[in-house]
Each structure stands twice: as C-alpha cells, then as structure tokens.
Design an enzyme around this catalytic site. Sequence first.
Site, mmCIF file in Angstrom:
data_model
loop_
_atom_site.group_PDB
_atom_site.id
_atom_site.type_symbol
_atom_site.label_atom_id
_atom_site.label_comp_id
_atom_site.label_asym_id
_atom_site.label_seq_id
_atom_site.Cartn_x
_atom_site.Cartn_y
_atom_site.Cartn_z
ATOM 1 N N ASP A 1 49.109 -33.773 -11.014
ATOM 2 C CA ASP A 1 49.016 -33.586 -12.465
ATOM 3 C C ASP A 1 47.526 -33.585 -12.788
ATOM 4 O OD1 ASP A 1 48.856 -33.835 -15.185
ATOM 5 O OD2 ASP A 1 50.138 -35.618 -15.320
ATOM 6 N N VAL A 2 46.976 -32.418 -13.130
ATOM 7 C CA VAL A 2 45.521 -32.345 -13.318
ATOM 8 C C VAL A 2 45.039 -33.153 -14.519
ATOM 9 C CG1 VAL A 2 45.274 -30.095 -12.174
ATOM 10 C CG2 VAL A 2 45.564 -30.186 -14.670
ATOM 11 N N LYS B 1 39.508 -24.597 -24.696
ATOM 12 C CA LYS B 1 38.918 -23.458 -23.974
ATOM 13 C C LYS B 1 37.448 -23.271 -24.340
ATOM 14 C CE LYS B 1 42.516 -22.139 -21.526
ATOM 15 N NZ LYS B 1 42.524 -22.262 -20.058
ATOM 16 N N TYR C 1 44.386 -25.764 -28.028
ATOM 17 C CA TYR C 1 44.117 -24.797 -26.950
ATOM 18 C C TYR C 1 42.744 -24.157 -27.131
ATOM 19 C CZ TYR C 1 44.972 -20.870 -23.773
ATOM 20 O OH TYR C 1 44.892 -19.953 -22.751
ATOM 21 N N ASN D 1 42.609 -23.392 -12.882
ATOM 22 C CA ASN D 1 43.489 -22.422 -13.546
ATOM 23 C C ASN D 1 44.601 -23.080 -14.356
ATOM 24 O OD1 ASN D 1 44.970 -19.683 -13.775
ATOM 25 N ND2 ASN D 1 46.454 -21.036 -12.766
HETATM 26 C C1 BGC Z 1 47.014 -17.259 -23.974
HETATM 27 C C2 BGC Z 1 48.091 -16.222 -24.164
HETATM 28 C C3 BGC Z 1 47.670 -15.224 -25.218
HETATM 29 C C4 BGC Z 1 46.281 -14.680 -24.951
HETATM 30 C C5 BGC Z 1 45.780 -13.777 -26.055
HETATM 31 C C6 BGC Z 1 45.723 -16.575 -23.686
HETATM 32 O O1 BGC Z 1 44.702 -17.482 -23.483
HETATM 33 O O2 BGC Z 1 47.370 -18.134 -22.903
HETATM 34 O O3 BGC Z 1 49.302 -16.847 -24.527
HETATM 35 O O4 BGC Z 1 48.586 -14.134 -25.236
HETATM 36 O O5 BGC Z 1 45.383 -15.749 -24.786
HETATM 37 O O6 BGC Z 1 45.902 -14.353 -27.313
#
Ligand code: BGC
Length: 260
Positions: free
Chosen positions: A65-66, A162, A158, A92
């Site tokens: 589990d990272v 990122k 998210y 990844n």
């Molecule tokens: C996400 C995808 C999405 C894409 C473009 C990616 O980073 O994991 O679910 O379709 O970005 O929005």
Amino acid sequence: MNINLKDKRALITGASSGLGEIIAKEFAADGAKIGLNYHSHPDAAEKIASNIRENGADVFTLQSDVSDAESVEAMFEKFIKQYGGIDILVNNAGIDGNRALVWESDISEWEKVVKINLFGPYYCAREALKYMTVQKSGVILNMTSVHENIPWSGYSGYAAAKAGLSMLTKTIAQEVGSLGIRVMSLAPGAIKTPINQSVWGNPNSLADLIDKIPYGRLGEREEVAKAAAFLVSENASYVTGSTLFVDGAMIDYANFTHGG
Ligand code: BGC
C-alpha cells in the site's frame, strides 16, 4: 529510435492494471527487470507477470500500500533483496477518488486521495533514493496528470496532489542533480484506462471529453508507455526536473480552438 533498458531494475507501482500494467510490459520488452507492485489484486498482477515472463523477461510481483510508509519500506527491502539495487522507479499508483465539491467532501476520502497520489510517490522516492544516491545513478518517473496544471472541479484532492507531485519532481531533481540521478514527471491527459471508463464508456460524456482535446481523440495506453520508456532511457539523458505532457494538447485551452 532504439530504447534499451537491458538489465535495468525497475519498480513500477500500481501495475496490476491501467497505465502501470502497460508500462511494465513496455519496459520488460525493452530489457528491464521488473518489480510489479499491486495493492489489492494479486491475481491480476500475477497474470500480467506471467505474461511478461512468457516473453522472456525477469519479473516478480510485490504487494504494498503506497500510502503506508512502513509497507513501502518493506516493499523496497524485498525489491533490493531480489535485484541488489534499483535503477528506475515509476510512481504510477493513483486514484481519482469520488467526485465531490470541497464543502461537500468527506475529509477521510480527500486524505486518502492525497495519501495515495502524493505521499505514496514521496515514500517510494525516499526509499529509492537511499540506494540511487549511493549508486550515483537512477531515474524516477512520477506519473502526474494534466491536472498538475488544469483545475478539476469535484476532484480538488486529486488536482492538489498532482500539482504537488509536479513540484516534488522538480525539487528532488534539484536535490539529486549533481549525483547523476534524473527525476521527471509524465502527465497523461485522457487516456483510455479503467480509471475513467465510466466517462469514455458513455457516448455523452465521451463527446464532452473529446471536446476538451484539441487532437480530437483519447490517448491509448501504449502511447503513454512509449513516452515513459523514452524518459527513463539514456535517450533522455539530459531531461530532468520537468514534465512531459502526453495529452493531445489537452492543456492547450481547447475552447480557443475555434477562435476567442
Ligand atoms: C484522470 C482521468 C481523466 C484525465 C483527464 C486523469 O488524470 O485520471 O480520469 O480522464 O485526467 O481529465
């Protein structure tokens, strides 16, 4: 261009499906030895590993589990025991998480997304660099996303993770530049994988998604894997501290395609 990863020892996280799976297959085809990490699907991971083995490459699977530092440490111990060192780490493993506006979001869900997408790569890089800095060689490839750049309503955890990962890439690249270690981000756009199947599997949301891509189509997993192989190979020997977008120009303000 010939990509040669012969005998390079590569650990790829989140490799029991999606982009990780295809990157593992690509690197193995280019001669690398693979540590194939998975979290919760041992059968899928074993199937991919035996497929890679049938094609003559060296591979073994590693559960971890990272988002758990101790679990990551244990995974690296096993990897190093098996191969004696590490040349390539591909961070990844990642999840989009559930769509929720910030004020409606669940704190533990948000934390989970950031833990997997940002803390995970940090834990793994931290372990890998213990060896790479002694070897004075190695490559770390962090899989970010167009959302290191593009805000994404409903996916704040998210996008924040990122963007953070992109800065982690640059900062580590600065720290290890004098040690012969390269660190890059690869930012996929909308690639056809299980992570976004609910979007490309539905004609309406697919049309909406394609509208956001100036190149006019989704990417294929192989197109990301080829770029990843280039980045970790000697062909990219002067590339470090930056992001390669593999996104059909998704970050390029698609709405302006038809004038402003
Ligand atoms: C996400 C995808 C999405 C894409 C473009 C990616 O980073 O994991 O679910 O379709 O970005 O929005």
